[in-house]
Motif scaffolding. Structure first.
Motif, PDB file in Angstrom:
ATOM      1  N   PRO A  82      13.532  34.434 113.038  1.00  7.57           N
ATOM      2  CA  PRO A  82      14.153  35.715 112.655  1.00  7.57           C
ATOM      3  C   PRO A  82      15.651  35.607 112.424  1.00  7.57           C
ATOM      4  CG  PRO A  82      12.665  35.988 114.533  1.00  7.57           C
ATOM      5  CD  PRO A  82      12.832  34.516 114.326  1.00  7.57           C
ATOM      6  N   THR A 203      15.791  43.618 105.899  1.00  8.96           N
ATOM      7  CA  THR A 203      14.662  42.793 106.316  1.00  8.96           C
ATOM      8  C   THR A 203      13.854  42.422 105.087  1.00  8.96           C
ATOM      9  OG1 THR A 203      14.541  43.786 108.511  1.00  8.96           O
ATOM     10  CG2 THR A 203      12.560  42.698 107.699  1.00  8.96           C
ATOM     11  N   HIS A 205      10.459  40.952 103.835  1.00  6.38           N
ATOM     12  CA  HIS A 205       9.107  40.878 104.396  1.00  6.38           C
ATOM     13  C   HIS A 205       8.150  40.341 103.336  1.00  6.38           C
ATOM     14  CE1 HIS A 205       5.676  43.197 106.655  1.00  6.38           C
ATOM     15  NE2 HIS A 205       5.511  41.891 106.663  1.00  6.38           N
ATOM     16  N   GLN A 245       8.792  37.979 108.492  1.00  6.98           N
ATOM     17  CA  GLN A 245       9.910  38.879 108.251  1.00  6.98           C
ATOM     18  C   GLN A 245      11.195  38.209 108.716  1.00  6.98           C
ATOM     19  OE1 GLN A 245       9.285  43.056 109.484  1.00  6.98           O
ATOM     20  NE2 GLN A 245       7.215  42.455 110.092  1.00  6.98           N
ATOM     21  N   ARG A 247      15.484  38.912 108.916  1.00  6.46           N
ATOM     22  CA  ARG A 247      16.622  39.816 108.737  1.00  6.46           C
ATOM     23  C   ARG A 247      17.736  39.056 108.028  1.00  6.46           C
ATOM     24  NH1 ARG A 247      17.058  45.176 108.165  1.00  6.46           N
ATOM     25  NH2 ARG A 247      19.206  45.853 108.486  1.00  6.46           N
TER      26      ARG A 247
END
Length: 320
Positions: A82, A203, A205, A245, A247
């Motif tokens: 992430p 984000t 995705h 996902q 960020r």
């Protein structure tokens, strides 16, 4: 009680897990690569299968040190971290969820003599209900020895993983989403009297079932002064695995003053996704000037209305 030199946190450090690497996955002490790479060079296990099938492949584990190495082998899921979107794999103690549950090495533990290599086989059994699309993981060789890390209570276990890219046959569906877009600006109270900056975050995705190589562009429109109108974003993952996902955050010097809308457009594999957010950034001196002008206009309008009212009252005939 303080326990010096005892590892209370084990970190499996995976090295050389790159998608387009032209050599074996190697950390300088041992390496893992697909077998027969000297005849048919392979930088990774590129595989394709139908649901419900099982097949085998082989890997070469090499020891470049002067001492025998004992390594634990396992097949692991890959995922995007992430924090920066880089690829990592789940450790041997973590629960595997995808390809890590389908694969099994012929040997769980292998001892490789000094400056020598051994060939190990592994099998992949694709479940009958396996979803179509890309499934990414690695055949990982972990050194069970715990080495000192950055602190006295941190230990590190080193690992090397040879990438496994398995495509399960069926409908391939690339899809993306841009979620939670934010644009943050910082400007001095007086334009030109200090530094300004802009930060965009969102984000990214992967909502489809194939691995994507995303490219992103930011466009800022509206009534504005300063800052770029269009900017190519660079802090993107090189690969975004299905379902993952990440960020994304990127900043730069300069900021727009005014109001409008920021739009991020991401493209990959012939598909695209957008996200938009409004922004308002007026330096206080401009805002105060605008409020002063508005206040003066309102006062002038009120004065004119009072004058008209007095004029009508003065011209009204007296009651008999």
């Amino acid at each position: 009680m303080r326990r010096a030199s005892v590892a209370t946190l084990l970190l499996v450090v995976l090295t050389a897990f790159l998608p387009a690497q032209a050599r074996a996955a190697d950390n300088g002490e041992w390496s893992v690569e697909p077998a027969d790479s000297a005849i048919t060079p392979r930088t990774a296990f590129q595989l394709s299968a139908r649901p419900g099938t099982s097949f085998a492949d082989r890997a070469v584990v090499s020891n470049s040190t002067g001492e025998p190495l004992t390594l634990r082998l396992h097949v692991a899921d890959a995922y995007n971290t992430p924090r920066d979107g880089g690829l990592a794999v789940r450790g041997p103690e973590e629960a595997q969820r995808d390809i890590g549950t389908w694969g099994k090495p012929e040997q769980d533990v292998v001892t490789v003599p000094a400056r020598a290599s051994v060939t190990v086989a592994f099998t992949l059994t694709v479940p009958a209900d396996a979803p179509p699309g890309d499934h990414v993981g690695a055949l990982v060789a972990v050194d069970e020895r715990v080495r000192p890390g950055a602190g006295s209570f941190i230990g590190v276990r080193r690992a090397v993983g040879a990438r496994i890219h398995l495509r399960v046959e069926g409908a391939q569906r690339p899809a993306l989403a841009v979620e939670g877009l934010r644009l943050t600006t910082s400007s001095p109270p007086v334009p030109g009297a200090g530094d300004s900056s802009t930060t965009v975050s969102f984000t990214l995705h992967n909502t489809g079932n194939v691995t994507l190589d995303p490219r992103a562009t930011l466009h800022i429109g509206g009534v504005r002064i300063g800052g770029p109108t269009t900017r190519q974003l660079t802090n993107l993952p090189a690969e975004l695995l299905p379902g993952e996902q990440v960020r994304v955050t990127e900043g730069w010097e300069g900021a727009p003053s005014g109001w409008g809308e920021a739009t991020v457009t991401v493209t990959a594999s012939g598909i695209g996704a957008t996200g938009s957010v409004g922004f308002l950034d007026l330096p206080w001196i401009l805002l105060a000037s605008a409020l002063a002008v508005a206040g003066a206009g309102a006062a002038l309008l009120a004065r004119r209305r009072r004058r008209r009212a007095r004029g009508r009252a003065a011209g009204r005939p007296a009651a008999g």
